[in-house]
Structure formats: C-alpha cells, structure tokens
Design an enzyme around this catalytic site. Sequence first.
Site, PDB file in Angstrom:
ATOM      1  N   HIS A 388       0.830  -1.210   0.000  1.00 43.03           N
ATOM      2  CA  HIS A 388       0.000   0.000   0.000  1.00 43.03           C
ATOM      3  C   HIS A 388       0.866   1.263   0.000  1.00 43.03           C
ATOM      4  CE1 HIS A 388      -3.757   2.210   1.257  1.00 43.03           C
ATOM      5  NE2 HIS A 388      -2.842   3.058   1.708  1.00 43.03           N
ATOM      6  N   GLU A 389       1.781   1.349   0.954  1.00 38.41           N
ATOM      7  CA  GLU A 389       2.583   2.569   1.086  1.00 38.41           C
ATOM      8  C   GLU A 389       3.566   2.744  -0.070  1.00 38.41           C
ATOM      9  OE1 GLU A 389       1.662   4.776   3.009  1.00 38.41           O
ATOM     10  OE2 GLU A 389       0.353   3.595   4.319  1.00 38.41           O
ATOM     11  N   HIS A 392       1.775   4.491  -2.801  1.00 38.19           N
ATOM     12  CA  HIS A 392       1.847   5.944  -2.610  1.00 38.19           C
ATOM     13  C   HIS A 392       3.204   6.478  -3.068  1.00 38.19           C
ATOM     14  CE1 HIS A 392      -1.869   6.620  -0.498  1.00 38.19           C
ATOM     15  NE2 HIS A 392      -1.560   5.847   0.516  1.00 38.19           N
ATOM     16  N   HIS A 395       3.658   6.489  -6.785  1.00 43.10           N
ATOM     17  CA  HIS A 395       2.782   7.527  -7.345  1.00 43.10           C
ATOM     18  C   HIS A 395       3.507   8.875  -7.263  1.00 43.10           C
ATOM     19  CE1 HIS A 395      -1.636   9.206  -7.517  1.00 43.10           C
ATOM     20  NE2 HIS A 395      -0.862   9.707  -8.460  1.00 43.10           N
TER      21      HIS A 395
END
Length: 596
Positions: A388-389, A392, A395
Amino acid sequence: MEHVKKREEISKEFTWALEDLYQDQAAWSEDLEKIRKLAQELYSCKGTLVEGAENLKKALNFYSELNQRFEKAYVYANQLLHQDMANGESQKCSGQVQVLMNQVNEVSAFLEPEILKIPDEKLTEYLADEPFSEYRRFLEEILRTKEHSLSEEKEELLARVSELGRAPSNIYGMFNNADITFQPVKDENGNEQPLTQERYVHYLENKNREIRKEAFTNLYSAYKGFANTIAAVFDANVRQVAFFAKERKYSSSLEAALDGGNIPISVYTNLIRTVEEHQQPMQRYLELRKRLLGVEQLHMYDVYVPMIEKTEKKYSFEEAKHMVLNALSVLGSEYTGLLEKGFHERWIDIYENEGKRSGAYSWGAYGTHPYVLLNYQGNLNHVFTLAHEMGHALHSWYSDHAQNYLNAGYRIFVAEVASTCNEALLIHDLMEKTEDKKEKAYLINYFLEQFRTTLYRQTMFAHFEQEMHQKVEQGETLTADVLCDAYYALNQKYYGEAMVSDDLIRYEWARIPHFYTPFYVYQYATGFSAAIAISSKILAKEEGIVEKYKAFLSGGCSMDPIDLLKLCGVDMEKKEPVEEALKVFEQYLTELEKLV
C-alpha cells in the site's frame, strides 16, 4: 512478545535515510535561513505584479522556489519528530518549521489577490505565452477559485490565523501518539504484555477471545477517560474548518474541502447513499463470520480475527518485499525496478520503536525520493501495508519526475488509488498461487475485510464527519455525549442486527486521527472503488492499460483528479465504480460461502 525497542537500538539498515534530505540538522538550520531570505525576496515583489509579465514571472519563480525549499525543510523536521515523538530536540525542530510555515504563508498571501487584479484579457495573454507554460495550470486554478479569494488584507490575516487553526490537530497528535497510555493485556500464560496503538489490532487478531475482549476494553476505556477533553479538541477543529470555509464564501466545510480538487459534492453524497443501499451483503458477511467463529453473538472485538482457522504465519521483511515484487510484476520491469530501488536505498523506516508515530504513511519532498514510515509487525496485514505505502511512494515518484514542482503534488482524491491498486494486485497474486482451499478461503476472508474496513467502514466515517460538521454549521456544540451518541447510532446502522454494538465502541471516534484532516476518509472508499476497477483492467490485460495507468500516476495535479481517472476509463462522477466494487465484494463472499 518482545519489548518495544528504543530508537537508538534500531539498526541503521532498518531506518530511513533522512540524510538524503539534509546531511544533518546543522544543514537543515542553514536552509531555514535561506528560506527566510527567499520569503523576503518574494515579499519584495508585492505591489508589482500588475505592472507586467516580467514582474509576474519573477514572483512566481520566487514562490515556486520558496515552497519547494520549505517543503523539504518541513518534511525533514517532521519525519525527524515521527521517529520519536517524545524527543525534545525533534519537537523543537518541528515547532520551528510550524512557525516558519506561518511566515511563508503570510509573505505569500499577496500573490493570489494581486494576480486576480490583473485584467482577465492580460492574464489570458500571459497564459498563452511559452514563458508561463510551467505556471499555466497554477494560474488557471487561481482563476477557477476566484470567487473564494479575498482581499490582500484578509488573506494576510487568514495566513496568520492558520497557525491557530492547526492547534487542534497538533494537540490531538501529541496526545494520541505521545501521551495516552493503555492498561496491559494478559497473554495466554497470564503474563502482562504492553498494549500500544500498533499492537492493538495484533491482539484483535488473536484466536483467544478473552485477549481480544481485554484489548478492546482497555483501549477504549482509556479514551473514555479523556472523552470530554478530546471532544473539546474535536469541536475546536470542526469550528476552525467552518471558520475558514465561511470566510472564503463557501456554503459549507464540505464544499470547501472538495473544491481544492474540483470534486462535485455529489461524489461524496453518492458514495454514502450507494453504500447505504447495499447493506445486505455486509449482513450476510457478518452472519457468516458469526457462524464460522462459532459464537452466539458477534461483538466488535470479533471482527478482525480471521474466520478461517489457520496457523498464524509470520513474514520476515525480506519475505514481504519478495511477495510485493512478485505480485506487482504485472506492472512491468520499470515499476518493479523502482520498488527494488526503494527497498535497497533506505526509503523505508521499518520497525516500531518507543515514541515512534503510530500507523504508516508515505511522504517526501520534491527533488528527493519518497519516504515510507512503517511499524512492521510481520503479519499478513503489514505485508499489505508495505504494498500500500509503496503504491503511494511510486505515485509520488512518477508525478515528481513528470511534472514541475507546482504541478507534481497529486490531489487527495486520487491519493489512495495507487496504494489500493497494489493491494488488489497482491491479493489476486496470492490467491492465484495457492491450491489449498483453506488457504484460499483465508485470503478471501482477508480481501473481504479490506472491503469491510475500507469501503463500508470509511464510508461510515465519512457519514459521521458530514453529520458532525453539519451540526456545528447549524450552531450546535460537539460535546462528548453528542459525538458518542451519533457515532454509536451510525455504528448500529452500518453493522446492523448481525453485530452487537458494544457500548465502548461509542468512543471510537476519539482515536481516529484522520478526522483532523476533514473530509479525507471518504477518499479511501472512492479510491478503493477506482482501484478495484483499474486492477481488474490490469489483470484482464486490457490493451494499453499499464501505460494508461502510468500516465495517471504521472499526472500530479496537472489535471483535475476526476479527469485523471478517466485516463484509465474510470468515471467517479457516476455511481457505477462503487456499485461494481460492491458486486466484487458479493462475488467473493459467495465464493467463500461455497468454500466453507
């Protein structure tokens, strides 16, 4: 269970490389002086912007450089603090940049009002000129929100008042991360074990129901003891948000919060309405959970323990990295190469230590690589947190490398898409690779929990936020009783008759830090829906989807977030993405019912 280590006991290889931002605090302090000088240079442009294109360009150059340099200093100071929230020197550094932020905002306050004084035809002429190409989007956004810009004097006043506006969030952050303590939990052998924010969910995943119940009781009893104080802080935060919204001529705090990304309010209200209309699948899921756990009543402390009996497995961080890399290989070698770069070059602060900020996040400053804070405990949930991180982080990497500084920061509305897409790809990869029915059932259970905690629960949080902000806007005060009663009623509504809403759950609002960034949490639910749509396209090998997805990742804020998602064929102005995600939930639920 091991004791929680002190910061100095953590090996360097497991910590993030803050030296990539600044070699040391002395270098950081030197940069603060440069920032102050830049601020004065920007302020010297005040009153000159209407005189011609050259003056406007000069001011915009100063503004961009000032904010880029300040961002770096701000991130460094706060990440230093997040390593150990109780460290006095780090608290001092964080306090310094908070004050400096106020000063930067003050000297920048003249910019928008002066730009808006430039005649429209002249500004339109500037926008068409090549020298202004890097500032075109920035200037267009100023024009879009023109009706919410104020006079120069009012902008300066709001900039000064903003420091007071941040106080509730700062107070709550210190309380929740550094001050509140919890009674220990007795393990299976009767030995007392520490209860912390990070270990709470670990206890709720324990097969021993008494341990789960004690952890639940001890955690929320602590918040209950401070309910009136936290309610006062919560109320103050909602009021400061309402104040700024009203001063900027918005009809509500919700409208003000969504306007930054040009998000229609209907996106927010449609989410709540659509999830409310699809409560039946959640009731089915909870009934299945109750049956598989073999309990007569399902309590709030029963919702995190795996329904499928399985030997509790731990994953080393090395194993977690390999699992994530394998699952995300569908995004191509460029993407996985960047993942490996982050793993090897200390982008990540991996393990828990005393005083460390709870939870996980990705952050960073333009011009340097992203950073990730974890409190890795080795369970499957934390493997997904890594995926998940890093979603980020990459991105941010793609946006920073494709856009100039002012266009690089992606809007909050799309902030959770890449992270959740990574999770969806990881769960699919793990389910595809197992031939064991029990293993597959366990993984489906995990995925269904993502729907419950993200799509359903975050929508419930969004519903609660909307109601509380409306109460303040209607002249009410948010006391502990008001907050507790409203939260408890929504908990009963979203979990229904299949779940016992234990009395202590009425205090859950008091431990949710995201409420201090108003109207943020709904984007977990919308982002989850968009991510399910995009990941489905990637797994179906839709022609060109990986390149379209990278274009989305590279967009920053150069386009409205709604339009960025349309690059991947996802339209969040319609309710279909949310409905489709809920259909996927039902499909997996049906599959699990058959397996068990």
